[in-house]
Design a protein around this motif. Structure first.
Motif, PDB file in Angstrom:
ATOM      1  N   GLU A 150       5.092  -9.995   3.618  1.00  0.00           N
ATOM      2  CA  GLU A 150       4.354 -11.269   3.495  1.00  0.00           C
ATOM      3  C   GLU A 150       2.846 -11.024   3.649  1.00  0.00           C
ATOM      4  OE1 GLU A 150       7.153 -14.694   5.374  1.00  0.00           O
ATOM      5  OE2 GLU A 150       6.629 -13.070   6.747  1.00  0.00           O
ATOM      6  N   ILE A 151       2.497 -10.150   4.586  1.00  0.00           N
ATOM      7  CA  ILE A 151       1.070  -9.845   4.785  1.00  0.00           C
ATOM      8  C   ILE A 151       0.500  -9.225   3.505  1.00  0.00           C
ATOM      9  CG2 ILE A 151      -0.583  -8.479   6.120  1.00  0.00           C
ATOM     10  CD1 ILE A 151       1.385  -8.623   8.468  1.00  0.00           C
ATOM     11  N   ALA A 152       1.278  -8.306   2.933  1.00  0.00           N
ATOM     12  CA  ALA A 152       0.826  -7.638   1.707  1.00  0.00           C
ATOM     13  C   ALA A 152       0.598  -8.662   0.600  1.00  0.00           C
ATOM     14  CB  ALA A 152       1.851  -6.601   1.285  1.00  0.00           C
ATOM     15  N   GLU A 153       1.520  -9.611   0.481  1.00  0.00           N
ATOM     16  CA  GLU A 153       1.401 -10.626  -0.568  1.00  0.00           C
ATOM     17  C   GLU A 153       0.180 -11.509  -0.341  1.00  0.00           C
ATOM     18  OE1 GLU A 153       4.777 -13.233  -0.842  1.00  0.00           O
ATOM     19  OE2 GLU A 153       3.566 -14.620  -2.033  1.00  0.00           O
ATOM     20  N   ARG A 154       0.005 -11.939   0.910  1.00  0.00           N
ATOM     21  CA  ARG A 154      -1.144 -12.814   1.199  1.00  0.00           C
ATOM     22  C   ARG A 154      -2.480 -12.105   0.953  1.00  0.00           C
ATOM     23  NH1 ARG A 154       1.276 -16.883   4.797  1.00  0.00           N
ATOM     24  NH2 ARG A 154       2.915 -17.522   3.376  1.00  0.00           N
ATOM     25  N   MET A 155      -2.510 -10.802   1.339  1.00  0.00           N
ATOM     26  CA  MET A 155      -3.784 -10.086   1.231  1.00  0.00           C
ATOM     27  C   MET A 155      -4.003  -9.489  -0.152  1.00  0.00           C
ATOM     28  SD  MET A 155      -4.037  -8.171   4.935  1.00  0.00           S
ATOM     29  CE  MET A 155      -5.743  -7.668   4.706  1.00  0.00           C
ATOM     30  N   GLY A 156      -2.965  -9.481  -0.976  1.00  0.00           N
ATOM     31  CA  GLY A 156      -3.093  -8.883  -2.299  1.00  0.00           C
ATOM     32  C   GLY A 156      -3.181  -7.368  -2.217  1.00  0.00           C
ATOM     33  N   LEU A 157      -2.506  -6.777  -1.226  1.00  0.00           N
ATOM     34  CA  LEU A 157      -2.522  -5.322  -1.049  1.00  0.00           C
ATOM     35  C   LEU A 157      -1.088  -4.809  -1.127  1.00  0.00           C
ATOM     36  CD1 LEU A 157      -4.900  -5.106   2.066  1.00  0.00           C
ATOM     37  CD2 LEU A 157      -5.520  -4.719  -0.315  1.00  0.00           C
ATOM     38  N   SER A 158      -0.941  -3.487  -1.232  1.00  0.00           N
ATOM     39  CA  SER A 158       0.402  -2.910  -1.194  1.00  0.00           C
ATOM     40  C   SER A 158       0.869  -2.851   0.264  1.00  0.00           C
ATOM     41  CB  SER A 158       0.383  -1.508  -1.785  1.00  0.00           C
ATOM     42  OG  SER A 158      -0.331  -0.655  -0.908  1.00  0.00           O
ATOM     43  N   VAL A 159       2.175  -2.766   0.439  1.00  0.00           N
ATOM     44  CA  VAL A 159       2.715  -2.675   1.798  1.00  0.00           C
ATOM     45  C   VAL A 159       2.187  -1.415   2.490  1.00  0.00           C
ATOM     46  CG1 VAL A 159       4.845  -2.377   3.127  1.00  0.00           C
ATOM     47  CG2 VAL A 159       4.769  -4.044   1.281  1.00  0.00           C
ATOM     48  N   THR A 160       2.062  -0.340   1.739  1.00  0.00           N
ATOM     49  CA  THR A 160       1.561   0.913   2.321  1.00  0.00           C
ATOM     50  C   THR A 160       0.138   0.731   2.860  1.00  0.00           C
ATOM     51  OG1 THR A 160       2.815   2.012   0.587  1.00  0.00           O
ATOM     52  CG2 THR A 160       1.277   3.374   1.847  1.00  0.00           C
ATOM     53  N   THR A 161      -0.693   0.072   2.068  1.00  0.00           N
ATOM     54  CA  THR A 161      -2.076  -0.149   2.517  1.00  0.00           C
ATOM     55  C   THR A 161      -2.097  -1.034   3.757  1.00  0.00           C
ATOM     56  OG1 THR A 161      -2.793  -0.003   0.230  1.00  0.00           O
ATOM     57  CG2 THR A 161      -4.358  -0.935   1.780  1.00  0.00           C
ATOM     58  N   VAL A 162      -1.247  -2.067   3.744  1.00  0.00           N
ATOM     59  CA  VAL A 162      -1.195  -2.953   4.918  1.00  0.00           C
ATOM     60  C   VAL A 162      -0.773  -2.156   6.143  1.00  0.00           C
ATOM     61  CG1 VAL A 162       0.087  -4.865   5.957  1.00  0.00           C
ATOM     62  CG2 VAL A 162      -0.812  -5.073   3.645  1.00  0.00           C
ATOM     63  N   LYS A 163       0.211  -1.264   5.977  1.00  0.00           N
ATOM     64  CA  LYS A 163       0.651  -0.447   7.114  1.00  0.00           C
ATOM     65  C   LYS A 163      -0.505   0.376   7.667  1.00  0.00           C
ATOM     66  CE  LYS A 163       5.536   0.379   6.104  1.00  0.00           C
ATOM     67  NZ  LYS A 163       6.462   1.345   5.491  1.00  0.00           N
ATOM     68  N   ARG A 164      -1.307   0.941   6.754  1.00  0.00           N
ATOM     69  CA  ARG A 164      -2.443   1.760   7.207  1.00  0.00           C
ATOM     70  C   ARG A 164      -3.458   0.901   7.964  1.00  0.00           C
ATOM     71  NH1 ARG A 164      -2.373   4.690   2.262  1.00  0.00           N
ATOM     72  NH2 ARG A 164      -4.047   3.414   1.412  1.00  0.00           N
ATOM     73  N   ARG A 165      -3.760  -0.287   7.399  1.00  0.00           N
ATOM     74  CA  ARG A 165      -4.738  -1.176   8.062  1.00  0.00           C
ATOM     75  C   ARG A 165      -4.226  -1.594   9.444  1.00  0.00           C
ATOM     76  NH1 ARG A 165      -6.978   0.707   4.469  1.00  0.00           N
ATOM     77  NH2 ARG A 165      -7.898  -0.275   2.619  1.00  0.00           N
ATOM     78  N   LEU A 166      -2.942  -1.916   9.497  1.00  0.00           N
ATOM     79  CA  LEU A 166      -2.374  -2.353  10.772  1.00  0.00           C
ATOM     80  C   LEU A 166      -2.353  -1.216  11.790  1.00  0.00           C
ATOM     81  CD1 LEU A 166       0.635  -4.720  10.015  1.00  0.00           C
ATOM     82  CD2 LEU A 166      -1.331  -5.186  11.458  1.00  0.00           C
ATOM     83  N   ALA A 167      -2.027  -0.012  11.310  1.00  0.00           N
ATOM     84  CA  ALA A 167      -1.980   1.130  12.231  1.00  0.00           C
ATOM     85  C   ALA A 167      -3.353   1.341  12.863  1.00  0.00           C
ATOM     86  CB  ALA A 167      -1.528   2.376  11.479  1.00  0.00           C
ATOM     87  N   ALA A 168      -4.404   1.239  12.032  1.00  0.00           N
ATOM     88  CA  ALA A 168      -5.758   1.426  12.565  1.00  0.00           C
ATOM     89  C   ALA A 168      -6.099   0.323  13.560  1.00  0.00           C
ATOM     90  CB  ALA A 168      -6.759   1.433  11.411  1.00  0.00           C
TER      91      ALA A 168
END
Lengths: 210, 348
Positions: A180-198
């Motif tokens: 859902e975060i990926a969809e809202r932000m218009g990013l891939s799930v992988t990118t969201v995972k990286r942003r969240l990890a940071a």
């Protein structure tokens, strides 16, 4: 003058009290028009339908905007920008019944843009950011654990890049799934995972040793 | 077995103001923007903003953004404020306070004349007295002349507003001039580019429907309604741009010239809010809020009545505060502002 040419400077009184829960699915038999019907009417130039869409979703949009950018003046600007953008581009909405999730995506992406711009202005010395005083907006009903977690998250936000910040709020405050975060932000799930990890690393650092 | 209440979710733990007054205000602004002519393409606006930012960096590199005296500025320079108010000093000692999103070009800086060109936004000038020197601010076709005074000029693409805090200024527009003393203000009937003389204090009766900005009116709109709408838009625009004085001046004019217009109640409420929260004028706020509370209905009336209680409490008028509190509680026993109102004025 045709109805479509009329201007609405005040909400129709009949719409002011009709505000069903934002996320509640609307039964087909309901006399309340569906989002899809309102979108279609708005596309046909019915300005009352724009007002009805606004009235139906504005509270949820204000809430999300406030949680993403808790400074009051920015919230109003963000909400206005979101609705102006959405209502001017209804023709680009592929599934009219998905108006709610579409407009939440617009809030998130508009907030990300504004936050990136803000950070640039701060770097250039054209703007200072004051930390959010969460106690001003924290509900008395919040449990100590939730309140403590929110203080930690919001204490950290101003120091995070825009995408990390947005991802952290959507995860920790909105409690959305990664997809859902990926969809809202218009990013891939992988990118969201990286942003969240940071962001989570920064959060752990702020929390201190266990 | 006693069930535990559902825990409050993090998203519900952050309280948000979703009052009807806020919703109405937001819709007013959204519908105004939806009905307005399209602005510049985004990339063009971004380019202009970037250009302005470069100018700011080159010409007036800031030290700290608010209330700081910037470097001294001379002729043929542009000064700008982006997101925050800025204060800059001219080489004659005069100071300019630029509201956010304001651009001013110093067109002339000579012993006999100092001339500023307000491109957009709002500026307050503290004019150093220099014998025989004319201090001029231009906003499109409007020219404001001052000697040793403090005044504000705002122009956000709509009508030009002038408010005088100290001294006297002359406003020249459309071949006519108007003299304003401290406490007085003036608003043009037309946008900056075509402004004509129309003093807010005593507007002349229009001989014909005034020219309206491109695409900003409907054929069915009477000149009075169009004027009221333009004033309301100007006020909202100024408020959103952070020009609270300009906004208040426009709301005041709307209330005086069009007291029965449909926007008057919301204008009175907004004026009360601005005076109370931004201009430090609690007595003035009470007057405006009383008007909103007596003329309005629904949530605007409720919000105005609740604010009145706070305003009376702030002025120390306990009896009036208690009466206002009683009126609120009688009208809205389950009102949104119940807790806040009950806590005002002291114990029952």
């Amino acid at each position: 003058m045709s109805p479509s040419a009329s201007k609405l400077t005040a909400l129709p009184a009949a719409l002011s009290s009709a505000s069903p829960a934002e996320d509640a699915p609307e039964p087909p038999s309901s006399r309340v028009p569906t989002d899809a019907a309102l979108v279609q009417a708005a596309l046909n130039g019915e300005s009352w339908a724009q007002a009805a869409l606004f009235q139906r979703h504005v509270r949820a949009v204000i809430g999300l905007a406030h949680r993403l950018m808790p400074h009051a003046v920015e919230v109003d600007d963000l909400v206005q920008d979101t609705f102006v953008y959405a209502l001017q581009r209804l023709d680009s909405l592929k599934n009219p019944q998905a108006f709610a999730s579409w407009i939440y995506s617009i809030v998130v992406r508009t907030a990300a843009k504004r936050l990136r711009r803000q950070r640039l202005l701060v770097r250039l010395g054209l703007r200072t950011m004051t930390p959010v005083d969460l106690d001003q907006v924290l509900s008395k009903q919040a449990s100590p654990e939730v309140a403590s977690e929110l203080r930690l998250v919001y204490g950290l936000l101003e120091s995070l890049p825009a995408e990390q910040r947005i991802a952290l709020v959507l995860r920790r405050v909105e409690e959305l799934e990664l997809s859902e975060i990926a969809e809202r932000m218009g990013l891939s799930v992988t990118t969201v995972k990286r942003r969240l990890a940071a962001a989570e690393t920064s959060l752990a650092r702020a929390r201190g040793p266990a | 077995m006693r069930l535990l209440p559902d825990p409050v979710k993090p998203s519900d733990a952050i309280v948000t103001d979703v009052s009807e007054a806020r919703v109405a205000r937001l819709w007013s602004n959204v519908s105004e923007r939806l009905n307005a002519p399209r602005r510049w393409p985004y990339w063009l606006a971004a380019g202009a903003a970037a250009g302005a930012a470069v100018l700011v960096l080159v010409l007036v590199r800031p030290s700290s953004p608010v209330e700081s005296a910037g470097p001294v500025v001379g002729a043929h320079q542009t000064v700008a404020a982006e997101q925050q108010q800025r204060r800059v000093v001219l080489s004659d000692g005069s100071a300019l306070e630029l509201e956010p999103r304001t651009q001013v070009f110093v067109a002339k800086h000579e012993p006999a004349a100092l001339e500023l060109d307000l491109k957009n936004g709002a500026v307050t000038c503290e004019v150093a007295h220099v014998a025989g020197r004319e201090f001029v601010v231009r906003a499109g076709a409007v020219k404001v002349i001052a000697v040793g005074t403090r005044f504000s000029v705002s122009s956000h693409g709509g009508p030009v507003a002038v408010a005088v805090q100290q001294g006297v200024v002359e406003v020249h527009s459309g071949g006519r001039s108007e003299r304003l003393a401290a406490g007085q203000h003036w608003i043009s009937r037309e946008p900056a580019a075509v402004a004509s003389s129309a003093p807010a204090v005593s507007p002349p009766a229009p001989a014909a429907a005034p020219a309206l900005p491109n695409g900003s009116s409907t054929p069915a709109e009477s000149p009075e309604v169009a004027d009221a709408r333009k004033l309301f838009e100007t006020a909202n625009h100024a408020r959103r741009s952070g020009d609270m004085r300009g906004a208040a001046a426009a709301y005041e004019t709307l209330l005086r010239r069009f007291p029965s217009d449909g926007r008057a109640t919301l204008a009175a409420f907004e004026l009360g809010r601005l005076r109370m929260d931004h201009l430090g004028d609690t007595a003035g706020a009470i007057s405006a809020l009383n008007r909103a509370a007596s003329a309005g209905g629904g949530s605007v009336r409720e919000d105005a009545m609740a604010r009145l209680v706070r305003a009376y409490a702030a002025t120390g008028a306990r009896d009036r505060c208690l009466r206002a509190r009683e009126r609120y509680e009688r009208s809205y026993p389950e009102g949104h502002h119940g807790a806040e109102v009950r806590a005002a004025c002291g114990p029952h």
